[in-house]
Design a protein around this motif. Structure first.
Motif, mmCIF file in Angstrom:
data_model
loop_
_atom_site.group_PDB
_atom_site.id
_atom_site.type_symbol
_atom_site.label_atom_id
_atom_site.label_comp_id
_atom_site.label_asym_id
_atom_site.label_seq_id
_atom_site.Cartn_x
_atom_site.Cartn_y
_atom_site.Cartn_z
ATOM 1 N N GLY A 170 0.929 -1.286 0.063
ATOM 2 C CA GLY A 170 0.062 0.176 -0.005
ATOM 3 C C GLY A 170 1.004 1.247 -0.046
ATOM 4 N N PRO A 171 0.321 2.253 0.011
ATOM 5 C CA PRO A 171 1.022 3.610 0.128
ATOM 6 C C PRO A 171 1.546 3.933 1.189
ATOM 7 N N GLY A 220 1.175 6.350 3.539
ATOM 8 C CA GLY A 220 0.418 6.670 4.683
ATOM 9 C C GLY A 220 -0.133 5.368 5.373
ATOM 10 N N THR A 221 -0.059 4.313 4.783
ATOM 11 C CA THR A 221 -1.059 3.115 5.012
ATOM 12 C C THR A 221 -0.013 1.778 5.487
ATOM 13 N N THR A 222 1.193 1.839 5.041
ATOM 14 C CA THR A 222 1.900 0.627 5.256
ATOM 15 C C THR A 222 2.573 0.841 6.634
ATOM 16 N N THR A 223 2.402 -0.368 7.213
ATOM 17 C CA THR A 223 2.974 -0.569 8.651
ATOM 18 C C THR A 223 4.183 -0.980 8.775
ATOM 19 N N GLU A 225 4.357 -4.613 7.716
ATOM 20 C CA GLU A 225 4.211 -4.857 6.133
ATOM 21 C C GLU A 225 5.460 -4.804 5.520
ATOM 22 N N ALA A 257 1.118 4.078 -4.743
ATOM 23 C CA ALA A 257 0.520 2.939 -4.175
ATOM 24 C C ALA A 257 1.429 1.766 -4.122
#
Length: 254
Positions: free
Chosen positions: A100-101, A103-106, A109, A152
């Protein structure tokens, strides 16, 4: 010549998609296959069965990549099948999907992506080198994402950039052994595993409109390029990233 008779190939992530197509194509050219899988045992069995029906030889080897001990688990199976024979071709295909982009990648991940897409191929090559004959082939599947700005897929593209750099540097290191090391970078590629993604209304047409050859790719398109690089015909190509996207996002089509 693209005949691979008498050679043995290990393809990671060969239970489906591009990896399965690569394994089948190498077997069609005469290679004996080691079909790696992580969790998709049924898919690996289907790959082995398909190769067997066509008169080829294949064995499945299981190892979950991205975890402690993954490479040793893989090569315990590989060496049991080889039984003292050399390995001729290594195809690093297995990869974790984009997380993911930005702002969402942990962090978890991100670490998983690097464990599967970078650490595993690096140490698989390290472990394979004593088994790989002089004149052998190493091909790693990268992605067109390394030359396109897709927010993304930032972390995913970073991992693929890493294996492209790995391929160039290893090509220099292994050149004295006549081992070629290359990467193949697919673009938008329809497979049985991801076909539903491209069923979104208008998406396939949109991507085709951005592609010089005016269509989506399929797994066989990529497999053919890998088979060429793995053969004697590819002996003078090393340290390269071969674009296998059909010309995706080269520029405006006027």
């Amino acid at each position: 010549m693209t005949d691979l008779t008498g050679r043995t190939a290990l393809v990671t992530g060969a239970s489906r998609g591009i990896g399965q197509a690569i394994a089948v194509r190498l077997a069609e050219r005469g290679a004996a296959l080691l079909v790696h899988f992580g969790t998709d045992r049924a898919g690996a069995a289907a790959t082995v069965e398909r190769i067997g029906r066509a008169g080829g030889t294949a064995h499945a080897v299981r190892a979950e990549l991205g975890v402690d001990g993954d490479v040793e688990t893989l090569f315990a199976g590989v060496e049991a099948v080889l039984d003292g024979r050399p390995l001729d071709i290594l195809v690093n295909n297995a990869a974790a999907a984009p997380a993911g982009p930005l702002g969402t990648t942990t962090p978890a991940e991100f670490d998983h992506l690097y464990a599967v897409n970078v650490r595993a191929p690096y140490f698989i090559v390290q472990r394979a080198l004593p088994l790989l004959r002089d004149g052998g082939r190493i091909v790693t599947v990268s992605s067109v994402a390394t030359r396109m700005a897709n927010p993304a897929q930032t972390s995913f593209a970073m991992t693929k950039g890493a294996v492209e750099t790995m391929s160039r540097t290893l090509a220099v290191q292994l050149g004295p052994r006549a081992i070629t090391v290359n990467a193949v970078a697919p673009g938008a590629t329809r497979t049985a595993a991801n076909g539903a993604v491209f069923d979104v209304p208008g998406l396939a047409e949109q991507i085709a409109g951005l592609t010089a050859l005016d269509r989506l790719g399929d797994a066989d398109d990529v497999a053919e390029i890998v088979a060429f690089l793995a053969s004697d015909a590819g002996r003078w190509i090393t340290g390269q990233v071969v674009d296998a996207s059909g010309g995706l996002f080269l520029g405006p089509r006027v």
